[in-house]
Design a protein around this motif. Sequence first.
Motif, short mmCIF file in Angstrom:
data_model
loop_
_atom_site.label_atom_id
_atom_site.label_comp_id
_atom_site.label_asym_id
_atom_site.label_seq_id
_atom_site.Cartn_x
_atom_site.Cartn_y
_atom_site.Cartn_z
N MET A 1 22.15 -2.27 14.62
CA MET A 1 20.85 -1.62 14.56
C MET A 1 19.96 -2.30 13.52
O MET A 1 20.39 -2.57 12.41
CB MET A 1 21.00 -0.14 14.20
N ILE A 2 18.72 -2.58 13.90
CA ILE A 2 17.75 -3.12 12.96
C ILE A 2 17.18 -1.98 12.13
O ILE A 2 16.75 -0.96 12.67
CB ILE A 2 16.63 -3.87 13.69
N ILE A 3 17.19 -2.15 10.80
CA ILE A 3 16.63 -1.15 9.89
C ILE A 3 15.47 -1.78 9.13
O ILE A 3 15.63 -2.83 8.50
CB ILE A 3 17.70 -0.65 8.89
N ASP A 4 14.34 -1.15 9.20
CA ASP A 4 13.17 -1.56 8.41
C ASP A 4 13.29 -0.85 7.07
O ASP A 4 13.05 0.36 6.97
CB ASP A 4 11.90 -1.17 9.15
N ALA A 5 13.62 -1.59 6.03
CA ALA A 5 13.90 -0.99 4.72
C ALA A 5 12.67 -0.77 3.87
O ALA A 5 12.79 -0.33 2.72
CB ALA A 5 14.90 -1.87 3.95
N HIS A 6 11.47 -1.07 4.42
CA HIS A 6 10.29 -0.92 3.59
C HIS A 6 9.02 -0.81 4.42
O HIS A 6 8.53 -1.79 4.97
CB HIS A 6 10.15 -2.12 2.65
N HIS A 7 8.51 0.40 4.52
CA HIS A 7 7.19 0.61 5.14
C HIS A 7 6.54 1.80 4.45
O HIS A 7 7.15 2.51 3.65
CB HIS A 7 7.30 0.85 6.65
N HIS A 8 5.28 2.01 4.78
CA HIS A 8 4.50 3.08 4.17
C HIS A 8 3.84 3.94 5.25
O HIS A 8 3.79 3.56 6.42
CB HIS A 8 3.41 2.51 3.26
N LEU A 9 3.36 5.07 4.83
CA LEU A 9 2.47 5.93 5.61
C LEU A 9 1.45 6.48 4.63
O LEU A 9 1.76 6.65 3.45
CB LEU A 9 3.24 7.08 6.28
N TRP A 10 0.25 6.77 5.11
CA TRP A 10 -0.71 7.39 4.21
C TRP A 10 -1.86 8.02 4.97
O TRP A 10 -2.12 7.73 6.14
CB TRP A 10 -1.26 6.40 3.19
N GLN A 11 -2.53 8.92 4.27
CA GLN A 11 -3.81 9.47 4.69
C GLN A 11 -4.78 9.21 3.54
O GLN A 11 -4.69 9.85 2.50
CB GLN A 11 -3.68 10.97 4.98
N PRO A 12 -5.70 8.24 3.69
CA PRO A 12 -6.51 7.77 2.56
C PRO A 12 -7.25 8.87 1.81
O PRO A 12 -7.41 8.78 0.59
CB PRO A 12 -7.50 6.80 3.23
N GLU A 13 -7.66 9.90 2.52
CA GLU A 13 -8.44 10.95 1.87
C GLU A 13 -7.64 11.76 0.87
O GLU A 13 -8.20 12.54 0.08
CB GLU A 13 -9.05 11.89 2.93
N ARG A 14 -6.34 11.56 0.83
CA ARG A 14 -5.49 12.32 -0.09
C ARG A 14 -5.31 11.63 -1.44
O ARG A 14 -4.53 12.10 -2.26
CB ARG A 14 -4.14 12.61 0.56
N GLY A 15 -5.98 10.51 -1.66
CA GLY A 15 -5.99 9.97 -3.01
C GLY A 15 -5.34 8.63 -3.23
O GLY A 15 -4.78 8.39 -4.30
N TYR A 16 -5.43 7.73 -2.25
CA TYR A 16 -4.90 6.38 -2.42
C TYR A 16 -6.03 5.47 -2.91
O TYR A 16 -6.67 4.76 -2.14
CB TYR A 16 -4.31 5.88 -1.09
N ARG A 17 -6.23 5.49 -4.22
CA ARG A 17 -7.40 4.82 -4.79
C ARG A 17 -7.39 3.31 -4.56
O ARG A 17 -8.44 2.69 -4.44
CB ARG A 17 -7.49 5.11 -6.30
#
Length: 282
Positions: A1-17
């Motif tokens: 099985m291929i495992i992606d060991a590093h990714h992100h998710l976000w909703q910009p309006e919640r404070g990702y400056r």
Amino acid sequence: MIIDAHHHLWQPERGYRWLDEPGLDRLRRPYLPADLTAETAAAGVGATVLVEGGRCHPDEVAEFLGYAATTPVIARVVAWIDIGAPDVAATLAAYRRLPGGELLAGVRAQVQGEADPDYLDRPEVRHGLAAVAAAGLSFDLIIRSEQLPAAARAAYAVPELIFVLDHLGKPRIDEGDTGLRAWLGPITELAGCPNVTAKLSGLVTEAGPGWTAAALSPFVAAAVDLFGPDRLMFGSDWPVCLLRAGYRDVLDALREALPPMTEPQRAEILGGTAARVYRLVN
């Protein structure tokens, strides 16, 4: 099985400056579990590790553990922690009481944002790292290349903790041989610590516009030589990678950049190492 060991998710309006910085228009929209699931299904990736995205707020931890609990492909979470705070142990215990808390595999602090290249030498930080180890979690290193020596000292000082170097310490792939030579010394010292693993992630971003798999190859080959396949893992760094390449493109580029090796060795990089480090298997 291929495992992606590093990714992100976000909703910009919640404070990702950091998303307000110039040139990041492509990233200034929500990236949610449904988007991730579509990408992983198309690329044949069976499991992922969701990593904190620079919001540096406890609310993100609860949100991400909730995603993992309800999204089958997200197997584990690396959450944010203020590693220099006096209450790291209590904070980790509180994280584990959250819904989905059993899927917490590690934590990360935004050390790359610290001006001090020796930040990881600070006594309060070392105390926090020891608390992470005592909790049975790993610690992701998101650091600049000039912070690699301090990371090696921290790894030697806290041998019971598994450190995971994100993005190979951000070598200047865009500088070619010059970038390779500047990176090799400090990365060699860090790789000498047996409790350090590393992610082949974020490389297309460091390679810059017009990147090629051939440009990645010397850095990937050096990492394989220094760490070995059993201490390296694939990470897409999606959606940040979209500044340079699509999800499937990143996976294909890594496959092309890898030096000759056996299929079991390749399987370690594409899934086996991540499964062990982030405890996807017993």
